[in-house]
Design a protein around this motif. Structure first.
Motif, PDB file in Angstrom:
ATOM      1  N   VAL A  37      59.301  52.668 -24.392  1.00 29.77           N
ATOM      2  CA  VAL A  37      58.866  51.624 -23.780  1.00 29.77           C
ATOM      3  C   VAL A  37      58.493  50.623 -24.606  1.00 29.77           C
ATOM      4  O   VAL A  37      58.525  49.286 -24.480  1.00 29.77           O
ATOM      5  N   LEU A  38      57.855  50.983 -25.881  1.00 29.98           N
ATOM      6  CA  LEU A  38      57.185  50.251 -26.874  1.00 29.98           C
ATOM      7  C   LEU A  38      58.211  50.026 -27.918  1.00 29.98           C
ATOM      8  O   LEU A  38      57.527  49.641 -29.261  1.00 29.98           O
ATOM      9  N   ALA A  39      59.465  50.395 -28.103  1.00 30.83           N
ATOM     10  CA  ALA A  39      60.238  50.452 -29.020  1.00 30.83           C
ATOM     11  C   ALA A  39      60.315  49.111 -29.800  1.00 30.83           C
ATOM     12  O   ALA A  39      60.446  48.147 -29.327  1.00 30.83           O
ATOM     13  N   GLY A  40      60.129  49.411 -31.125  1.00 30.09           N
ATOM     14  CA  GLY A  40      60.199  48.136 -31.803  1.00 30.09           C
ATOM     15  C   GLY A  40      58.958  47.347 -32.393  1.00 30.09           C
ATOM     16  O   GLY A  40      58.722  46.404 -33.007  1.00 30.09           O
ATOM     17  N   ILE A  41      57.752  47.808 -31.651  1.00 33.28           N
ATOM     18  CA  ILE A  41      56.584  47.389 -31.575  1.00 33.28           C
ATOM     19  C   ILE A  41      55.785  48.186 -32.424  1.00 33.28           C
ATOM     20  O   ILE A  41      55.385  49.475 -32.443  1.00 33.28           O
ATOM     21  N   PRO A  42      55.041  47.554 -33.563  1.00 29.97           N
ATOM     22  CA  PRO A  42      54.060  48.759 -34.617  1.00 29.97           C
ATOM     23  C   PRO A  42      52.778  48.532 -34.082  1.00 29.97           C
ATOM     24  O   PRO A  42      51.932  47.952 -34.189  1.00 29.97           O
ATOM     25  N   VAL A  43      52.879  49.494 -32.822  1.00 26.58           N
ATOM     26  CA  VAL A  43      51.400  49.567 -32.024  1.00 26.58           C
ATOM     27  C   VAL A  43      50.125  49.800 -32.950  1.00 26.58           C
ATOM     28  O   VAL A  43      48.986  49.840 -32.409  1.00 26.58           O
ATOM     29  N   ASN A  44      50.195  50.592 -34.231  1.00 25.67           N
ATOM     30  CA  ASN A  44      49.138  50.877 -34.878  1.00 25.67           C
ATOM     31  C   ASN A  44      48.960  49.716 -36.065  1.00 25.67           C
ATOM     32  O   ASN A  44      48.035  50.098 -36.788  1.00 25.67           O
ATOM     33  N   ASP A  45      49.318  48.526 -35.700  1.00 26.51           N
ATOM     34  CA  ASP A  45      49.333  47.697 -36.887  1.00 26.51           C
ATOM     35  C   ASP A  45      48.168  46.749 -36.380  1.00 26.51           C
ATOM     36  O   ASP A  45      48.300  46.002 -35.375  1.00 26.51           O
ATOM     37  N   PRO A  46      47.005  46.566 -37.180  1.00 28.26           N
ATOM     38  CA  PRO A  46      45.872  45.606 -36.570  1.00 28.26           C
ATOM     39  C   PRO A  46      46.262  44.243 -36.420  1.00 28.26           C
ATOM     40  O   PRO A  46      45.458  43.678 -35.582  1.00 28.26           O
ATOM     41  N   ALA A  47      47.215  43.886 -37.106  1.00 29.00           N
ATOM     42  CA  ALA A  47      47.615  42.284 -36.773  1.00 29.00           C
ATOM     43  C   ALA A  47      49.132  42.388 -36.063  1.00 29.00           C
ATOM     44  O   ALA A  47      49.866  41.304 -36.451  1.00 29.00           O
ATOM     45  N   ASN A  48      49.278  43.211 -35.275  1.00 25.31           N
ATOM     46  CA  ASN A  48      50.630  43.312 -34.511  1.00 25.31           C
ATOM     47  C   ASN A  48      50.705  42.114 -33.744  1.00 25.31           C
ATOM     48  O   ASN A  48      49.911  41.606 -33.087  1.00 25.31           O
ATOM     49  N   THR A  49      52.021  41.424 -33.593  1.00 23.59           N
ATOM     50  CA  THR A  49      52.109  40.190 -32.730  1.00 23.59           C
ATOM     51  C   THR A  49      53.356  40.442 -32.032  1.00 23.59           C
ATOM     52  O   THR A  49      54.036  39.278 -31.501  1.00 23.59           O
ATOM     53  N   LYS A  50      53.926  41.495 -31.687  1.00 21.89           N
ATOM     54  CA  LYS A  50      55.047  41.840 -30.797  1.00 21.89           C
ATOM     55  C   LYS A  50      54.687  42.562 -29.576  1.00 21.89           C
ATOM     56  O   LYS A  50      53.834  43.105 -29.616  1.00 21.89           O
ATOM     57  N   VAL A  51      55.437  42.181 -28.417  1.00 20.75           N
ATOM     58  CA  VAL A  51      55.298  42.672 -27.214  1.00 20.75           C
ATOM     59  C   VAL A  51      56.625  42.693 -26.471  1.00 20.75           C
ATOM     60  O   VAL A  51      57.694  42.098 -27.204  1.00 20.75           O
ATOM     61  N   ARG A  52      56.727  43.426 -25.440  1.00 20.13           N
ATOM     62  CA  ARG A  52      57.917  43.551 -24.479  1.00 20.13           C
ATOM     63  C   ARG A  52      57.332  43.250 -23.190  1.00 20.13           C
ATOM     64  O   ARG A  52      56.788  43.882 -22.464  1.00 20.13           O
ATOM     65  N   ASN A  53      57.815  41.876 -22.827  1.00 21.86           N
ATOM     66  CA  ASN A  53      57.496  41.505 -21.422  1.00 21.86           C
ATOM     67  C   ASN A  53      58.712  41.046 -20.740  1.00 21.86           C
ATOM     68  O   ASN A  53      59.565  40.556 -21.307  1.00 21.86           O
ATOM     69  N   ASP A  54      58.889  41.335 -19.499  1.00 20.81           N
ATOM     70  CA  ASP A  54      59.901  41.171 -18.593  1.00 20.81           C
ATOM     71  C   ASP A  54      59.463  40.180 -17.483  1.00 20.81           C
ATOM     72  O   ASP A  54      60.355  39.780 -16.572  1.00 20.81           O
ATOM     73  N   ASN A 107      43.834  28.271 -42.924  1.00 18.84           N
ATOM     74  CA  ASN A 107      43.570  29.692 -43.194  1.00 18.84           C
ATOM     75  C   ASN A 107      44.416  30.149 -44.377  1.00 18.84           C
ATOM     76  O   ASN A 107      45.074  31.092 -44.575  1.00 18.84           O
ATOM     77  N   LEU A 108      44.045  29.448 -45.544  1.00 14.34           N
ATOM     78  CA  LEU A 108      44.610  29.500 -46.933  1.00 14.34           C
ATOM     79  C   LEU A 108      44.748  31.031 -47.178  1.00 14.34           C
ATOM     80  O   LEU A 108      45.744  31.483 -47.877  1.00 14.34           O
ATOM     81  N   PHE A 109      43.560  32.029 -47.115  1.00 11.01           N
ATOM     82  CA  PHE A 109      43.681  33.156 -47.490  1.00 11.01           C
ATOM     83  C   PHE A 109      44.202  34.340 -46.557  1.00 11.01           C
ATOM     84  O   PHE A 109      44.020  35.392 -46.361  1.00 11.01           O
ATOM     85  N   ASP A 110      44.875  33.708 -45.565  1.00 11.51           N
ATOM     86  CA  ASP A 110      45.613  34.542 -44.451  1.00 11.51           C
ATOM     87  C   ASP A 110      44.641  35.620 -43.911  1.00 11.51           C
ATOM     88  O   ASP A 110      45.008  36.950 -43.849  1.00 11.51           O
ATOM     89  N   LYS A 111      43.409  35.308 -43.332  1.00 11.10           N
ATOM     90  CA  LYS A 111      42.194  35.991 -42.576  1.00 11.10           C
ATOM     91  C   LYS A 111      42.808  36.434 -41.154  1.00 11.10           C
ATOM     92  O   LYS A 111      42.424  35.246 -40.509  1.00 11.10           O
ATOM     93  N   HIS A 112      43.332  37.410 -41.009  1.00 10.88           N
ATOM     94  CA  HIS A 112      43.535  37.684 -39.643  1.00 10.88           C
ATOM     95  C   HIS A 112      42.063  37.776 -38.671  1.00 10.88           C
ATOM     96  O   HIS A 112      41.495  38.661 -39.002  1.00 10.88           O
ATOM     97  N   TYR A 113      42.163  37.233 -37.578  1.00  9.96           N
ATOM     98  CA  TYR A 113      41.138  37.359 -36.726  1.00  9.96           C
ATOM     99  C   TYR A 113      41.506  37.184 -35.401  1.00  9.96           C
ATOM    100  O   TYR A 113      42.305  36.668 -35.139  1.00  9.96           O
ATOM    101  N   ALA A 114      40.453  37.843 -34.348  1.00 11.82           N
ATOM    102  CA  ALA A 114      40.871  37.573 -32.832  1.00 11.82           C
ATOM    103  C   ALA A 114      40.075  36.800 -32.130  1.00 11.82           C
ATOM    104  O   ALA A 114      38.762  36.448 -32.620  1.00 11.82           O
TER     105      ALA A 114
END
Length: 789
Positions: free
Chosen positions: A293-310, A742-749
């Motif tokens: 169901v989540l093929a191709g999604i790095p689900v344990n990457d804190p900065a994951n930006t991939k989803v599967r939506n239909d 975001n020069l230093f590429d700091k990921h935040y939510a």
């Protein structure tokens, strides 16, 4: 009969913070050109006075006894401010709560803001554009174009700005038509699929008639990738058109007409999975393992930006409206010579069609769900619906001339907001279809007074009488027995303020102010609304008592401005949506009234111009925003009895779980937040050429995105650094800027969730989280070109 809502408060606040806001030094240069120009260190310009309308009349910022952060057009340009969300980079006391779709975004000031999915709940922070409040807060999240100045007024402002300003105001002033023909064009492009184009033309049509027209288009693809179809999400595109016609038939009469239009298509608010237990199945269905169901999604990457939506996510909105403003200045032989009598009337229409992929997958899980008796439907779960909002306002205001010992503002106010919400969730999972309508009508009389008792002492005061009538209907079409509900309520209130100022010198002032705030009764018109809630009546009003002490100073020949405020505010009956779980795992969202909140702290603004070439800024806030009384608060998912989660003792049948939240911090309310910025201008060898370098750094302390104190939804402290370099030509008419955010590429939510996204497995303790990245959660670079004539 009006009820007395004015209370006195005793308070003490001990805190200190030195902090910083990017770009506010330019805010002090009210008359500055749109672009930096070459300068010499021998000049001594200092910082120009900032004129604001925080008291509904034009005054110097340094004379206003309110905590105000003022940001002018050149700062908005330099920081590439696109909409309200970007203002959090410039106003330390401001944060945004992002919901599952644009209709439930909310604005927070000093940690206080309404989060609700229902249409019958007003905001805590008012957005006012050219003296007209935005009737439905979702309509405020659109492009900010042709803006002259934005004033962030902190703390209760109900006396002058009404019920939706109990926590503060964002007061937006757009640019006026010019007396000579001028024009401006802007283009921006970034390496992460954003572009903007805009243009303005302004000038006189005749000796008495002037016009201004601004058109802007923008597009940002987003920073979340839907690998099902290759599209980008969490972006938007839009068209905005604003106009002004100003007629001056005499020196005493001014009439203006301001039409406006905006269309925005947003693909928000998707939150990718960034952690998930292994070995799970979607909805526990053996045919749907997470690995497929989540093929191709790095689900344990804190900065994951991939989803599967239909199914698409977001909201497509459009707004149109107009404001008519007429002002007459009384002559010398009339009763109040020099006073201005102003009429402001407006209408606005807003509509949005919203969409949401509930299951967050592209798997046709309904073929197998429920497991015991599969529906056989070849698809997934979704939400779709619409919001409609119609607003009409009428205001008549009498304002004294400047320079008098007694300065006054008197006003009469009328507003009517009509809203409806259609929601269709299904097709089988938690299936519901309802239509809710709400009508809110308000009548007010208000006044604001300032009297110079001596050359150094000024007394301030004011009050507002408000009558509110709210009625609603609610139709549930999918209940076992479909039902129709309706009702209403009437409520009267008085809010007020009183204070004093002491002018040490013209440029150094101390002030103390006590004020009260009020927000009216509300109905929780969401999917859980039923006959029992209707019979219980509305959620009680929200009230506030606020005490402030401030110091405003201008030093070293206006080269340094230093303003600081100490505040203490108590809120009673705070209205907010909370989430809870029944013992069987059913997830509920409902409106609650929290007994008492308290926010107290210190705010600091510093602006300096040590030389004509260098501008330095600093501002920030310490905010101790806590729950004081909420013994029946919601639990978070997975919370145990040992962690304080117990069945609600007030309910005997199928009770929800509750916890005591007394003493806990409010959600999305950083204790410390500051910004630091600077700009350096330099010549390039020719009189009409110049260069500039800027930087901006902002930092905030740890926050929890959940009111229920879920330890999984904590965002750690982070800082973001932006920089730019560019040049000007033609005396500032042409400006080219290259910037990196975001020069230093700091990921935040801007949002974190504790959810397994529907995945589970027999005998496995499932856990998972998701996150919503901000626009600048990843480094990007861009180029901007501004041209004027």
């Amino acid at each position: 009969m009006f009820k007395d809502r004015i209370h006195l408060c005793t308070a003490s606040c001990v805190a200190a913070l030195l902090a910083a806001t990017p770009g506010l030094a330019q805010a002090a240069d009210q008359a500055a050109a749109p672009a930096p120009t070459p300068a010499t260190d021998s000049a001594t310009p200092g910082l120009a006075d900032i004129v604001v309308t925080a008291n509904r009349r034009s005054e110097r910022l340094q004379d206003v006894p309110i905590s105000v952060t003022a940001v002018t057009k050149d700062v908005l340009e330099r920081q590439n401010v696109r909409d309200i969300s970007d203002l959090t980079k410039l106003v330390p006391g401001l944060t945004i709560n992002y919901g599952s779709q644009p209709g439930n975004f909310s604005i927070n000031m000093r940690g206080i803001g309404t989060l609700s999915n229902g249409i019958a709940v007003e905001s805590d922070v008012a957005v006012v554009i050219d003296d007209v409040p935005v009737g439905f807060q979702a309509a405020a999240f659109k492009d900010l174009i042709d803006v002259e100045r934005i004033e962030a007024l902190k703390g209760p402002q109900s006396t002058l700005f009404g019920k939706s300003a109990i926590a503060g105001v964002l007061n937006v002033t757009t640019q006026a038509p010019t007396s000579t023909w001028t024009g401006r064009a802007t283009g921006l492009v970034t390496n992460d699929r954003e572009w903007r184009l805009g243009g303005t033309i302004s000038g006189p049509i005749s000796d008495t008639l002037k016009m201004r027209l601004t058109v802007a288009r923008d597009s940002y693809a987003g920073n979340v990738r839907n690998i099902t179809n290759g599209s980008w999400l969490n972006g938007s595109k839009g068209l905005t058109v604003t106009g002004k016609l100003q007629w001056d038939p005499s020196e005493r009469i001014t009439v203006s007409f301001q039409p406006r239009f905006n269309q925005t298509d947003a693909t928000c608010c998707v939150s990718p999975i960034n952690s998930l237990s292994p070995g799970l199945f979607y909805q526990g269905i053996p045919q749907l393992p997470a690995s497929s169901v989540l093929a191709g999604i790095p689900v344990n990457d804190p900065a994951n930006t991939k989803v599967r939506n239909d199914f698409r996510s977001g909201g497509d909105s459009s707004t149109y409206g107009a404001t008519l403003r007429a002002s007459y200045t009384l002559g010398d032989g009339q009763l109040l010579p020099g006073a201005s009598l102003t009429y402001i009337g407006s209408f606005d229409r807003y509509q949005m069609h919203d969409y949401q992929d509930i299951d967050g997958t592209d798997a046709p899980f309904l073929l197998y769900f429920p497991v015991a008796a599969p529906s056989g439907i070849n698809g997934g779960a979704r939400i779709l619906g619409h919001f409609h909002a119609r607003s009409v306002t009428q205001e008549l205001r009498l304002t004294s001339p400047a320079g008098q010992h007694l300065r006054y503002t008197f006003g009469l106010w009328y507003a009517r907001n009509s809203l409806d919400r259609l929601l269709d969730r299904g097709p089988v999972l938690q299936y519901i279809r309802y239509l809710a309508t709400s009508h809110n009508e308000n009548y007010s009389f208000y006044t604001d007074l300032s009297y110079d008792l001596t050359r150094k002492i000024t007394l301030n005061g004011g009050f507002r009488l408000n009558r509110q009538h709210v009625d609603y209907t609610f139709d549930n079409y999918t209940a076992a027995v479909p039902f129709h509900l309706g009702g209403g309520s009437l409520d009267d209130a008085i809010t007020g303020k009183v204070g004093a100022q002491y002018h040490l010198t013209r440029d150094n002032m101390l002030y103390a102010t006590f004020s009260t705030g009020y927000k009216g009764q509300a109905y929780d018109l969401v999917s859980t609304f039923n006959a029992a809630e209707a019979a219980a009546g509305p959620v009680r009003p929200e009230t506030a008592k606020n005490y402030e002490i401030g110091f405003k100073s201008s030093l070293f020949d206006h080269r340094l401005l230093f303003n600081t405020t100490l505040f203490w505010t108590d809120y009673h009956g705070f209205q907010t949506s909370v989430q809870s779980f029944l013992p069987d795992g059913t997830y509920l969202t409902f409106l609650n009234s929290i007994g008492k909140l308290r926010t107290r702290g210190v705010e600091v603004d510093l602006m300096a111009r040590p030389t004509n070439r260098l501008k330095i800024n600093a501002s920030g806030a310490f905010d101790d925003a806590k729950i004081i009384d909420f013994p029946y608060g919601p639990c978070y998912g997975g919370q145990t009895a040992a962690q304080g989660c117990v069945p609600d003792p007030r309910v005997s049948v199928n009770p929800s779980n509750i916890q005591n939240l007394d003493g806990k911090r409010l959600n999305n309310a950083p204790k410390y937040k500051f910004n630091l910025g600077s700009e350096y201008d330099f010549p390039l060898g020719k009189p009409d050429l110049g260069g500039f370098i800027t930087f901006a750094y902002r930092w905030q302390s740890q926050i929890n995105f959940s009111l229920n104190q879920d330890p999984v939804t904590v965002e750690k402290p982070y800082g973001v650094f932006d920089a730019s370099i560019g040049g000007t030509a033609g005396g500032g008419r042409y400006k080219l800027t290259v910037f990196v955010n975001n020069l230093f590429d700091k990921h935040y939510a801007v949002g974190l969730g504790n959810t397994t996204s529907g995945f589970s497995a027999p005998g496995v303790v499932a856990s998972g989280t998701n996150w919503q990245p901000a626009r600048d959660s990843f480094r990007y670079v861009g180029v901007r070109l501004d041209m004027g004539f």
